[in-house]
Design an enzyme around this catalytic site. Structure first.
Site, PDB file in Angstrom:
ATOM      1  N   ARG A  63      28.612  10.289  76.802  1.00 48.08           N
ATOM      2  CA  ARG A  63      27.053  10.152  76.979  1.00 48.08           C
ATOM      3  C   ARG A  63      26.619   8.861  77.376  1.00 48.08           C
ATOM      4  O   ARG A  63      27.000   7.798  76.756  1.00 48.08           O
ATOM      5  CB  ARG A  63      26.409  10.484  75.815  1.00 48.08           C
ATOM      6  N   SER A 159      22.004  15.750  75.698  1.00 46.97           N
ATOM      7  CA  SER A 159      21.248  16.439  74.699  1.00 46.97           C
ATOM      8  C   SER A 159      19.812  15.764  74.700  1.00 46.97           C
ATOM      9  O   SER A 159      18.830  16.086  75.552  1.00 46.97           O
ATOM     10  CB  SER A 159      21.977  15.827  73.474  1.00 46.97           C
ATOM     11  N   ASP A 316      15.410  20.462  71.305  1.00 47.69           N
ATOM     12  CA  ASP A 316      15.670  19.469  72.241  1.00 47.69           C
ATOM     13  C   ASP A 316      15.959  20.041  73.397  1.00 47.69           C
ATOM     14  O   ASP A 316      16.340  21.204  73.518  1.00 47.69           O
ATOM     15  CB  ASP A 316      16.810  18.482  71.624  1.00 47.69           C
ATOM     16  N   ASP A 318      18.724  20.655  75.208  1.00 49.81           N
ATOM     17  CA  ASP A 318      20.011  21.543  75.424  1.00 49.81           C
ATOM     18  C   ASP A 318      20.027  22.542  74.305  1.00 49.81           C
ATOM     19  O   ASP A 318      20.756  23.355  73.875  1.00 49.81           O
ATOM     20  CB  ASP A 318      21.324  20.993  75.290  1.00 49.81           C
ATOM     21  N   ASP A 320      20.259  22.624  71.026  1.00 46.31           N
ATOM     22  CA  ASP A 320      20.994  22.588  69.859  1.00 46.31           C
ATOM     23  C   ASP A 320      20.595  21.600  68.568  1.00 46.31           C
ATOM     24  O   ASP A 320      21.238  21.664  67.546  1.00 46.31           O
ATOM     25  CB  ASP A 320      22.545  22.249  70.052  1.00 46.31           C
ATOM     26  N   ARG A 321      19.273  21.096  68.794  1.00 47.86           N
ATOM     27  CA  ARG A 321      18.888  20.597  67.703  1.00 47.86           C
ATOM     28  C   ARG A 321      17.171  21.240  67.312  1.00 47.86           C
ATOM     29  O   ARG A 321      16.762  21.924  68.250  1.00 47.86           O
ATOM     30  CB  ARG A 321      18.304  19.162  67.860  1.00 47.86           C
TER      31      ARG A 321
END
Length: 364
Positions: A63, A159, A316, A318, A320-321
């Site tokens: 990242r 992310s 978020d 993508d 996944d949060r």
């Protein structure tokens, strides 16, 4: 006189070597030109930052910023990373030639292209690829690894990072992100496979290859069928008067949250219109991280107040949060911490299980 890709001498032999490699290996004219411009400007310090160090591959994959150079996310470094990962899998998990890998991507700049280059490397190695035909949330990649019985999953996303960044998340056959020492072995394999194959640049092979499959429809269906198994009180949900507000934070989450709401029998949330569609520019937030608090959720709070909504759910980019906020009687908003959300989910999971399975030893 301006320098060419073959006519340069920075005075640093190691840097000269890295420059020769870059111009020999990179086939993307835009990133080649960026490095050449730095050479012509004699910007030695920036060239050293870009070329003398590589991105570190770890348990979260990669990242960093998208730009030219070995330390940045770009076509060449994606190809190098995928060649290394592919060779690691072929050596340590030969079943990958039959089980394949899953590749997904979000709505960031270059995410789709990076995903196709990733698929290209695997297909040229005769590895089947379940490549999503559209943007998807990261959990759909992790789930697809298990559902498709694939040996690996790759999600192209940064992310909640700023718009300048992108990333490359890697999942094992158990649907979880890889852990040490696997990351170290993959990193070593990347170093051993830096020279890009000519075929790695031709993404057109993906479109016509019988090894490419689109998992989107199957995963959308089966993910939500499995989600339904977690819904113990659908009838009560349908009677709830609670109005939710939802923001995708300029990411991919909205259509998938709508599907989840249908599964659980709750009415569709009120969307934060300004943030509901994928937008790689993230025009309303500098850091699209809903966990950053009230600043990141300001538009969601405005939308919720305007629609008499007492709960905010936020993903978020993508998806996944998760962030959750609740309006208090005082009119102020309480933004739950990660620990609070974890405690609530744990409590509810246990309570629901006990109510459905009263004969199992234990206390509520």
């Amino acid at each position: 006189m301006a320098l060419s890709a073959t006519n340069y001498n920075t005075g640093d032999e190691e840097l000269n070597t890295r420059l020769r490699e870059w111009f020999e290996w990179d086939k993307n004219e835009a990133t080649r030109s960026d490095i050449l411009q730095l050479v012509n400007e004699k910007n030695i310090e920036e060239l050293k930052k870009r070329l003398l160090k590589r991105m570190e591959f770890g348990t979260a994959g990669l990242r960093t910023r998208m730009a030219a150079g070995f330390s940045m996310m770009n076509d060449l470094t994606i190809i190098q990373t995928t060649q290394g990962l592919c060779q690691y899998l072929l050596k340590n998990c030969p079943s990958v030639k039959s089980n394949g890998v899953v590749v997904g991507y979000d709505g960031r700049h270059n995410s789709e292209r990076f995903a196709w280059l990733t698929a290209t490397v695997f297909i040229n190695a005769e590895v089947p690829v379940y490549l999503y035909s559209r943007v998807c949330p990261t959990p759909y990649v992790a789930y697809a690894v298990i559902y498709c019985k694939a040996d690996c999953g790759i999600m192209v996303t940064a992310s909640h990072n700023p718009k300048e960044d992108n990333g490359y998340k890697v999942y094992g056959s158990n649907g979880s992100q890889i852990i040490s020492p696997v990351d170290k072995h993959v990193a070593k394999s990347i170093e051993e496979n830096l020279v890009p194959l000519v075929t790695s640049w031709d993404a057109s092979v993906v479109e016509k290859s019988p090894l490419r499959k689109d998992p989107y429809n199957d995963i959308l269906k089966h993910y939500n069928e499995d989600l339904k198994k977690l819904c113990y009180f659908r009838e009560q949900n349908s009677k709830s008067s609670v109005t939710f507000t939802y923001t995708a934070m300029h990411g991919v989450g909205y259509p998938y949250v709508i599907e989840a709401c249908k599964v659980f029998g709750v009415k569709e949330p009120v969307p934060v219109v300004e943030q509901i569609m994928p937008d790689p520019e993230f025009p309303t937030v500098r850091y699209p991280n809903p966990e950053e608090g009230e600043g990141a959720l300001s538009l969601a709070i405005d939308t919720a107040n305007a629609n008499n909504s007492s709960v905010i759910l936020a993903n978020d980019p993508d998806a996944d949060r998760l962030a959750i906020a609740e309006k208090l009687e005082s009119g102020k908003w309480h933004i739950f911490s990660g620990n609070e959300i974890g405690a609530l989910l744990g409590w509810w999971s246990w309570l629901s299980f006990r109510q459905k399975n009263p004969d199992v030893p234990g206390k509520v």
